[in-house]
Design a protein around this motif. Sequence first.
Motif, mmCIF file in Angstrom:
data_model
loop_
_atom_site.group_PDB
_atom_site.id
_atom_site.type_symbol
_atom_site.label_atom_id
_atom_site.label_comp_id
_atom_site.label_asym_id
_atom_site.label_seq_id
_atom_site.Cartn_x
_atom_site.Cartn_y
_atom_site.Cartn_z
ATOM 1 N N GLY A 43 -5.499 -7.266 -8.988
ATOM 2 C CA GLY A 43 -5.200 -8.051 -9.516
ATOM 3 C C GLY A 43 -4.208 -9.027 -8.466
ATOM 4 N N TYR A 44 -3.299 -8.116 -7.421
ATOM 5 C CA TYR A 44 -2.501 -8.508 -6.676
ATOM 6 C C TYR A 44 -2.205 -8.866 -5.560
ATOM 7 C CZ TYR A 44 -0.824 -3.492 -8.333
ATOM 8 O OH TYR A 44 0.420 -2.861 -9.398
ATOM 9 N N PRO A 45 -1.274 -9.923 -5.441
ATOM 10 C CA PRO A 45 -1.507 -10.980 -4.301
ATOM 11 C C PRO A 45 -1.553 -9.701 -3.084
ATOM 12 C CG PRO A 45 0.803 -10.849 -5.349
ATOM 13 C CD PRO A 45 -0.318 -10.083 -6.350
ATOM 14 N N GLU A 46 -1.598 -10.467 -1.835
ATOM 15 C CA GLU A 46 -1.409 -10.144 -0.643
ATOM 16 C C GLU A 46 -0.278 -9.857 -0.058
ATOM 17 O OE1 GLU A 46 -2.314 -8.615 3.064
ATOM 18 O OE2 GLU A 46 -4.522 -9.153 1.132
ATOM 19 N N GLN A 47 1.085 -10.236 -0.703
ATOM 20 C CA GLN A 47 1.876 -9.012 -0.222
ATOM 21 C C GLN A 47 2.217 -8.054 -0.970
ATOM 22 O OE1 GLN A 47 6.013 -11.524 -1.105
ATOM 23 N NE2 GLN A 47 6.757 -10.536 0.567
ATOM 24 N N LYS A 48 1.405 -8.385 -2.217
ATOM 25 C CA LYS A 48 2.224 -6.655 -2.270
ATOM 26 C C LYS A 48 1.006 -5.759 -2.236
ATOM 27 C CE LYS A 48 2.822 -4.842 -7.495
ATOM 28 N NZ LYS A 48 2.893 -4.773 -8.193
ATOM 29 N N LEU A 49 -0.120 -6.073 -1.906
ATOM 30 C CA LEU A 49 -1.461 -5.319 -1.219
ATOM 31 C C LEU A 49 -1.084 -4.737 -0.238
ATOM 32 C CD1 LEU A 49 -4.697 -6.699 -1.777
ATOM 33 C CD2 LEU A 49 -3.589 -4.795 -2.795
ATOM 34 N N ALA A 50 -0.469 -5.069 1.146
ATOM 35 C CA ALA A 50 0.636 -5.488 1.870
ATOM 36 C C ALA A 50 1.474 -3.872 1.600
ATOM 37 C CB ALA A 50 0.505 -6.322 2.760
ATOM 38 N N ALA A 51 2.081 -4.239 0.990
ATOM 39 C CA ALA A 51 2.889 -2.760 0.497
ATOM 40 C C ALA A 51 2.278 -1.596 -0.373
ATOM 41 C CB ALA A 51 3.791 -3.251 -0.879
ATOM 42 N N VAL A 52 1.554 -1.912 -0.653
ATOM 43 C CA VAL A 52 -0.065 -0.871 -1.186
ATOM 44 C C VAL A 52 -0.143 -0.268 -0.191
ATOM 45 C CG1 VAL A 52 -1.702 0.099 -2.560
ATOM 46 C CG2 VAL A 52 -0.328 -1.556 -3.468
ATOM 47 N N ARG A 53 -1.093 -1.212 0.592
ATOM 48 C CA ARG A 53 -1.249 -0.218 2.353
ATOM 49 C C ARG A 53 -0.367 0.532 2.813
ATOM 50 N NH1 ARG A 53 -4.079 -5.402 2.557
ATOM 51 N NH2 ARG A 53 -2.044 -6.168 3.898
ATOM 52 N N ASN A 54 0.731 -0.064 2.953
ATOM 53 C CA ASN A 54 1.947 0.730 3.643
ATOM 54 C C ASN A 54 2.878 2.085 3.000
ATOM 55 O OD1 ASN A 54 5.487 0.847 4.240
ATOM 56 N ND2 ASN A 54 4.345 0.086 6.517
ATOM 57 N N ARG A 55 2.705 2.120 2.346
ATOM 58 C CA ARG A 55 3.006 3.025 0.467
ATOM 59 C C ARG A 55 1.942 3.960 0.900
ATOM 60 N NH1 ARG A 55 8.559 2.996 0.602
ATOM 61 N NH2 ARG A 55 9.578 0.435 1.018
ATOM 62 N N LYS A 56 0.738 3.460 0.197
ATOM 63 C CA LYS A 56 -0.055 4.716 -0.357
ATOM 64 C C LYS A 56 -1.345 4.788 0.431
ATOM 65 C CE LYS A 56 1.290 2.806 -5.373
ATOM 66 N NZ LYS A 56 1.317 4.442 -5.623
ATOM 67 N N ILE A 57 -1.465 4.358 1.580
ATOM 68 C CA ILE A 57 -2.421 4.836 2.698
ATOM 69 C C ILE A 57 -2.476 5.160 3.082
ATOM 70 C CG2 ILE A 57 -4.863 3.829 3.290
ATOM 71 C CD1 ILE A 57 -4.652 2.240 0.564
ATOM 72 N N GLY A 58 -2.703 6.208 4.573
ATOM 73 C CA GLY A 58 -2.804 6.073 5.704
ATOM 74 C C GLY A 58 -4.303 6.053 6.008
ATOM 75 N N PHE A 59 -4.353 4.997 7.594
ATOM 76 C CA PHE A 59 -5.212 4.858 8.305
ATOM 77 C C PHE A 59 -5.707 5.419 9.453
ATOM 78 C CE2 PHE A 59 -4.735 1.315 5.467
ATOM 79 C CZ PHE A 59 -6.072 0.896 4.445
ATOM 80 N N VAL A 60 -7.091 6.163 9.961
ATOM 81 C CA VAL A 60 -7.267 6.754 10.344
ATOM 82 C C VAL A 60 -8.496 6.288 11.326
ATOM 83 C CG1 VAL A 60 -8.160 9.047 11.830
ATOM 84 C CG2 VAL A 60 -6.613 9.111 10.084
#
Length: 231
Positions: free
Chosen positions: A71-88
């Motif tokens: 349900g998050y808008p894109e800006q909030k999703l970007a913050a989730v990606r930055n703080r909660k997920i590390g990508f390899v």
Amino acid sequence: MLVMKDIVKIYKNGLLELKALDQVSLTVAKGEFVAITGPSGSGKSTLMHIMGCLDRPNAGEYFLDGEDVLGYPEQKLAAVRNRKIGFVFQNFNLLPKLDALTNVEIPLIYRGEERKISRQRAARLLEMVGLGDKMRHRPSELSGGQQQRVAIARALVGDPPLILADEPTGNLDSRSGAEIMELFKQLNSQGRTLVLITHDPNVARQANRIIYLQDGRVIPAPGGVAASEVS
């Protein structure tokens, strides 16, 4: 750590529809090391993109670290990606003009962290992955295995609760791939939650649990054991 319920993803091409994910439900507990495997076209990468908040499903529910992220808008999703997920990623996705240290710093720079602090943390992580003497090297000056270590350090620099790795050994020789898998096991032993996407059954078997996908669905493991029970 994450809960997915009845996830559906449909791609449209004109009048044609492709159901990439069909009622996928799964959970990953905090501290688990889970491999998601299956043949090409089974929906692995699509599932990874949704897990990583890089794409949205057409239907279903997704809770990441207790948050209903769909349900998050894109800006909030970007913050989730930055703080909660590390990508390899398989192709490392390093910036070619930047040295290893700066590549690792990038997530913290996006957060607006003080540069001195972000640089110190990036340096510590490069030391941890065995590249303390390569901090000023650009990606072109590093081997494939070394580039993947830089990518892992970058994934860890923001201290995210979840690491998503998409075919992390796919572009590596067997020795470098084995070294990267040992590093993942070490990270998991330290309490990191890891989800690894791979088509290679030998890589998948090194995780603590395997989830099998076929034609966009979670299927029983070979031998008739439910995928959620494989360890």
